[in-house]
Motif scaffolding. Structure first.
Motif, PDB file in Angstrom:
ATOM      1  N   LEU A  35       6.912   3.648  -4.048  1.00 46.07           N
ATOM      2  CA  LEU A  35       6.236   3.586  -2.748  1.00 46.07           C
ATOM      3  C   LEU A  35       5.922   2.145  -2.343  1.00 46.07           C
ATOM      4  N   LEU A  36       5.486   1.331  -3.293  1.00 44.78           N
ATOM      5  CA  LEU A  36       5.211  -0.071  -2.970  1.00 44.78           C
ATOM      6  C   LEU A  36       6.488  -0.824  -2.614  1.00 44.78           C
ATOM      7  N   ALA A  37       7.610  -0.414  -3.166  1.00 37.78           N
ATOM      8  CA  ALA A  37       8.879  -1.054  -2.828  1.00 37.78           C
ATOM      9  C   ALA A  37       9.230  -0.829  -1.357  1.00 37.78           C
ATOM     10  N   VAL A  43       7.342  -1.207   1.053  1.00 37.82           N
ATOM     11  CA  VAL A  43       6.672  -2.236   1.840  1.00 37.82           C
ATOM     12  C   VAL A  43       7.522  -3.504   1.890  1.00 37.82           C
ATOM     13  N   PHE A  44       8.164  -3.842   0.787  1.00 44.38           N
ATOM     14  CA  PHE A  44       8.859  -5.115   0.681  1.00 44.38           C
ATOM     15  C   PHE A  44      10.370  -5.006   0.832  1.00 44.38           C
ATOM     16  N   VAL A  45      10.945  -3.857   0.441  1.00 47.55           N
ATOM     17  CA  VAL A  45      12.392  -3.667   0.462  1.00 47.55           C
ATOM     18  C   VAL A  45      12.691  -2.390   1.231  1.00 47.55           C
ATOM     19  N   GLY A  46      13.826  -2.327   1.835  1.00 49.32           N
ATOM     20  CA  GLY A  46      14.222  -1.106   2.533  1.00 49.32           C
ATOM     21  C   GLY A  46      13.673  -1.066   3.940  1.00 49.32           C
ATOM     22  N   PRO A  47      13.076   0.067   4.329  1.00 51.51           N
ATOM     23  CA  PRO A  47      12.623   0.192   5.723  1.00 51.51           C
ATOM     24  C   PRO A  47      11.394  -0.661   6.051  1.00 51.51           C
ATOM     25  N   GLN A  48      10.759  -1.223   5.067  1.00 46.40           N
ATOM     26  CA  GLN A  48       9.573  -2.081   5.212  1.00 46.40           C
ATOM     27  C   GLN A  48       8.492  -1.414   6.068  1.00 46.40           C
ATOM     28  N   THR A  49       8.138  -0.223   5.667  1.00 50.14           N
ATOM     29  CA  THR A  49       7.107   0.533   6.357  1.00 50.14           C
ATOM     30  C   THR A  49       5.760   0.357   5.659  1.00 50.14           C
ATOM     31  N   SER A  50       4.704   0.432   6.412  1.00 52.92           N
ATOM     32  CA  SER A  50       3.371   0.260   5.833  1.00 52.92           C
ATOM     33  C   SER A  50       2.909   1.499   5.068  1.00 52.92           C
ATOM     34  N   GLY A  55       4.140   2.587   2.519  1.00 48.29           N
ATOM     35  CA  GLY A  55       4.308   2.282   1.103  1.00 48.29           C
ATOM     36  C   GLY A  55       3.043   1.831   0.413  1.00 48.29           C
ATOM     37  N   TRP A  56       2.057   1.370   1.176  1.00 51.93           N
ATOM     38  CA  TRP A  56       0.794   0.931   0.575  1.00 51.93           C
ATOM     39  C   TRP A  56       0.043   2.075  -0.091  1.00 51.93           C
ATOM     40  N   PHE A  57       0.406   3.318   0.215  1.00 48.00           N
ATOM     41  CA  PHE A  57      -0.193   4.463  -0.475  1.00 48.00           C
ATOM     42  C   PHE A  57       0.208   4.488  -1.945  1.00 48.00           C
ATOM     43  N   GLY A  58       1.203   3.702  -2.311  1.00 51.53           N
ATOM     44  CA  GLY A  58       1.631   3.607  -3.703  1.00 51.53           C
ATOM     45  C   GLY A  58       0.603   2.946  -4.594  1.00 51.53           C
TER      46      GLY A  58
END
Length: 62
Positions: free
Chosen positions: A20-22, A24-31, A33-36
């Motif tokens: 999930l954190l990935a 944020v930084f890689v891929g669709p860069q959606t926020s 991911g911060w739920f990770g």
């Protein structure tokens, strides 16, 4: 704070958190991911507050 998460549960939570954190930084860069941070933190600490409220314990008792 007692440990209520078993080793298999901790590994799964850590993997889910990293994936999930990935986002944020890689891929669709959606926020989203911060739920990770939540599963990653509970994996590192070894205690899940939701498990405590529900009376669930996945670790082996000693």
């Amino acid at each position: 704070m007692s440990v209520n998460i078993g080793s298999a549960d901790r590994i799964i939570r850590a993997l889910i958190g990293v994936v999930l954190l990935a986002l944020v930084f890689v891929g669709p860069q959606t926020s989203w991911g911060w739920f990770g941070v939540v599963p990653l933190a509970t994996a590192l600490i070894g205690n899940c507050p939701a498990y405590s409220l529900l009376g669930i314990k996945t670790c082996k008792t000693q």
